[in-house]
Design a protein around this motif. Sequence first.
Motif, mmCIF file in Angstrom:
data_model
loop_
_atom_site.group_PDB
_atom_site.id
_atom_site.type_symbol
_atom_site.label_atom_id
_atom_site.label_comp_id
_atom_site.label_asym_id
_atom_site.label_seq_id
_atom_site.Cartn_x
_atom_site.Cartn_y
_atom_site.Cartn_z
ATOM 1 N N GLN A 209 2.882 17.133 -53.041
ATOM 2 C CA GLN A 209 3.581 16.066 -53.773
ATOM 3 C C GLN A 209 4.057 15.002 -52.794
ATOM 4 O OE1 GLN A 209 7.401 16.607 -55.929
ATOM 5 N NE2 GLN A 209 6.402 15.598 -57.663
ATOM 6 N N ASP A 210 3.604 13.776 -53.029
ATOM 7 C CA ASP A 210 3.997 12.616 -52.216
ATOM 8 C C ASP A 210 5.234 11.961 -52.839
ATOM 9 O OD1 ASP A 210 3.958 10.480 -50.445
ATOM 10 O OD2 ASP A 210 2.301 9.429 -51.423
ATOM 11 N N HIS A 211 5.905 11.132 -52.095
ATOM 12 C CA HIS A 211 7.081 10.390 -52.592
ATOM 13 C C HIS A 211 6.854 8.923 -52.305
ATOM 14 C CE1 HIS A 211 8.309 14.499 -52.170
ATOM 15 N NE2 HIS A 211 9.365 14.262 -52.923
ATOM 16 N N LYS A 212 6.510 8.183 -53.367
ATOM 17 C CA LYS A 212 6.109 6.783 -53.177
ATOM 18 C C LYS A 212 7.301 5.843 -53.019
ATOM 19 C CE LYS A 212 2.329 5.446 -53.835
ATOM 20 N NZ LYS A 212 1.310 5.238 -52.784
ATOM 21 N N ARG A 213 8.414 6.188 -53.672
ATOM 22 C CA ARG A 213 9.520 5.229 -53.695
ATOM 23 C C ARG A 213 10.234 5.201 -52.341
ATOM 24 N NH1 ARG A 213 10.195 4.343 -59.369
ATOM 25 N NH2 ARG A 213 11.894 2.905 -58.930
ATOM 26 N N LEU A 265 -12.382 13.741 -51.802
ATOM 27 C CA LEU A 265 -12.030 13.174 -53.106
ATOM 28 C C LEU A 265 -10.580 13.569 -53.376
ATOM 29 C CD1 LEU A 265 -12.762 11.692 -55.720
ATOM 30 C CD2 LEU A 265 -13.609 13.869 -56.623
ATOM 31 N N TYR A 266 -9.771 12.557 -53.638
ATOM 32 C CA TYR A 266 -8.331 12.738 -53.791
ATOM 33 C C TYR A 266 -7.978 12.464 -55.248
ATOM 34 C CZ TYR A 266 -3.469 10.840 -53.155
ATOM 35 O OH TYR A 266 -2.132 10.537 -53.237
ATOM 36 N N GLY A 267 -7.398 13.429 -55.910
ATOM 37 C CA GLY A 267 -6.924 13.207 -57.280
ATOM 38 C C GLY A 267 -5.409 13.122 -57.284
ATOM 39 N N PHE A 281 -7.830 8.130 -58.688
ATOM 40 C CA PHE A 281 -8.610 8.833 -57.666
ATOM 41 C C PHE A 281 -8.614 7.985 -56.409
ATOM 42 C CE2 PHE A 281 -10.836 10.241 -61.620
ATOM 43 C CZ PHE A 281 -10.517 11.595 -61.528
ATOM 44 N N ASN A 282 -8.601 8.653 -55.268
ATOM 45 C CA ASN A 282 -8.842 7.966 -54.008
ATOM 46 C C ASN A 282 -10.073 8.587 -53.351
ATOM 47 O OD1 ASN A 282 -6.674 6.220 -54.288
ATOM 48 N ND2 ASN A 282 -5.254 7.652 -53.341
ATOM 49 N N ALA A 283 -10.688 7.836 -52.461
ATOM 50 C CA ALA A 283 -11.975 8.247 -51.908
ATOM 51 C C ALA A 283 -11.829 8.738 -50.465
ATOM 52 C CB ALA A 283 -12.952 7.076 -51.986
ATOM 53 N N ARG A 284 -10.658 9.287 -50.146
ATOM 54 C CA ARG A 284 -10.330 9.650 -48.747
ATOM 55 C C ARG A 284 -9.104 10.547 -48.785
ATOM 56 N NH1 ARG A 284 -5.391 7.283 -49.230
ATOM 57 N NH2 ARG A 284 -5.522 5.716 -50.834
ATOM 58 N N PHE A 285 -8.739 11.083 -47.625
ATOM 59 C CA PHE A 285 -7.502 11.849 -47.540
ATOM 60 C C PHE A 285 -6.312 10.956 -47.873
ATOM 61 C CE2 PHE A 285 -9.215 15.104 -44.454
ATOM 62 C CZ PHE A 285 -8.824 16.203 -45.200
ATOM 63 N N GLY A 286 -5.287 11.534 -48.452
ATOM 64 C CA GLY A 286 -4.041 10.806 -48.649
ATOM 65 C C GLY A 286 -3.282 10.689 -47.336
ATOM 66 N N ASP A 287 -2.484 9.655 -47.271
ATOM 67 C CA ASP A 287 -1.573 9.480 -46.145
ATOM 68 C C ASP A 287 -0.192 9.308 -46.773
ATOM 69 O OD1 ASP A 287 -0.154 8.792 -43.915
ATOM 70 O OD2 ASP A 287 -1.605 7.326 -43.189
ATOM 71 N N PRO A 288 0.672 10.274 -46.789
ATOM 72 C CA PRO A 288 0.815 11.368 -45.828
ATOM 73 C C PRO A 288 0.111 12.688 -46.121
ATOM 74 C CG PRO A 288 2.775 11.215 -47.210
ATOM 75 C CD PRO A 288 1.867 10.107 -47.636
ATOM 76 N N GLU A 289 -0.524 12.883 -47.270
ATOM 77 C CA GLU A 289 -0.926 14.242 -47.664
ATOM 78 C C GLU A 289 -1.813 14.950 -46.626
ATOM 79 O OE1 GLU A 289 -0.895 11.575 -49.690
ATOM 80 O OE2 GLU A 289 -0.643 12.124 -51.794
ATOM 81 N N ALA A 290 -2.630 14.181 -45.887
ATOM 82 C CA ALA A 290 -3.485 14.816 -44.874
ATOM 83 C C ALA A 290 -2.649 15.598 -43.858
ATOM 84 C CB ALA A 290 -4.302 13.755 -44.141
HETATM 85 N N1 GLY Z 1 -0.338 9.069 -50.614
HETATM 86 C C1 GLY Z 1 -0.949 8.028 -51.308
HETATM 87 C C2 GLY Z 1 -2.208 7.530 -50.726
HETATM 88 O O1 GLY Z 1 -2.678 7.986 -49.715
HETATM 89 O O2 GLY Z 1 -2.797 6.628 -51.313
#
Ligand code: GLY
Length: 430
Positions: A209-213, A265-267, A281-290
């Motif tokens: 779980q990311d925190h966007k705010r 593939l990032y959902g 969807f994103n086409a790469r690792f998440g940042d910070p999730e990676a």
């Molecule tokens: N954590 C959101 C992103 O990588 O787009």
Amino acid sequence: MTETVLLIGGGGREHAIAQSLAQDCDLYACASNRNPGIDALAEGFERVDEADADAIVHYAEDVEATLAVVGPESALAAGVVDALENVGVYAFGPRKMDARIETDKAFQRRFMVENDVLGCPDFETFYDIEAACAYIDQYDGDVAVKPAGLTGGKGVKVTGDQVTKEEAKKYLRTEKYEQVVIEERFVGEEFTVQAFVANGEVRPTPAVQDHKRAYEGDEGPNTGGMGSYSDAERFLPFMDDGDYDEAVDVLESVVSALPDYRGVLYGQFMLTADGVRVVEFNARFGDPEAMNTLPVLETPFLDVLVSARDDNPLPALEFAPTATVCKYAVPEGYPTNPESGARIEVDEESVTRAGDGLLFYASVEEREDGLYTSTSRSFAIVGLGDTIAAAEAVAADALTAAGDGLRIRHDIGTAELVERRVDHMSQLRG
Ligand code: GLY
């Protein structure tokens, strides 16, 4: 044979990728900013714009790369994977057409409908901003307003949450995006599932779980992501195994419809009272999730890359049963008015002294007398532990490494915030 891997990108995500590859290959890197963490791990580091496909190809040929890994979406949108492929270098990342699953939000939603991918909201796409505003007015309920193109995660406005409908319309009239998507607002808890994909195979990784705010308590403007946590099992405390499986089914149905897709593939999902829905969807690792995922991946990342390139089955992925909490240190004023050029201290030793702490550099400027902030996120600390609470304690301890001039969301991963998520979900599910 020792593989020579070229890593494209210079953020915290790419530092985590570099960390997971460096021991197993000859690593080279290129990015527009010199990331000191990647620089220390790589045998060469070239300053190039991540969207400059010609310069990246030139560097790949120069270092005789046998593989490449693309971190940021800007490189995918610029066709860096296609350009590398044209000179015989296999890049782990989708080709430009498949990357539209992230780079074109109108395509993303149409693709979901055309291919019966579950979890799609009601939506309409508009080139005419006044028509979009009229749609917002007549839509019975709150909406998410999304520019169709890339905005670094900061372009979405949600009515009934961050803005009123009047503010959303004003935003569209001011920004004058070429195309926008207006869609039904989902209410629930967001979570991310990322998967390694190649040759039609999907290897999912634990939920994050990311925190966007920007501010504590989920207040303030959207950012690129202030921090994130994962649990010692594949799902998070506010969800269950079935929710996780639903998310993986969605990713698998995307790949069935895009059989040549490769890379991560990032959902981004919303767990609602009615089940799992797709935020994007994103086409790469998440940042910070990676930075949550790669430190607990026990299967060598290089094995995934080599199998993908050589058309072999992807290895089954093993993960340590370890929870992670990641917190970004960002410049004061980030994201609206970030103070760049502030001198920062990063006590690398105090991070590792804290036990299972990791430090990932992102956007810092290295000068002769030390490190300075840029306008973007500076560095992240990741705590590892048997539980989210233990990982949070490690991260909190390690954060003494962050000196003045930086801001951190200290609430990420705390028991209080995680319980709030659990209560929210129980309330919604009755
Ligand atoms: N954590 C959101 C992103 O990588 O787009």
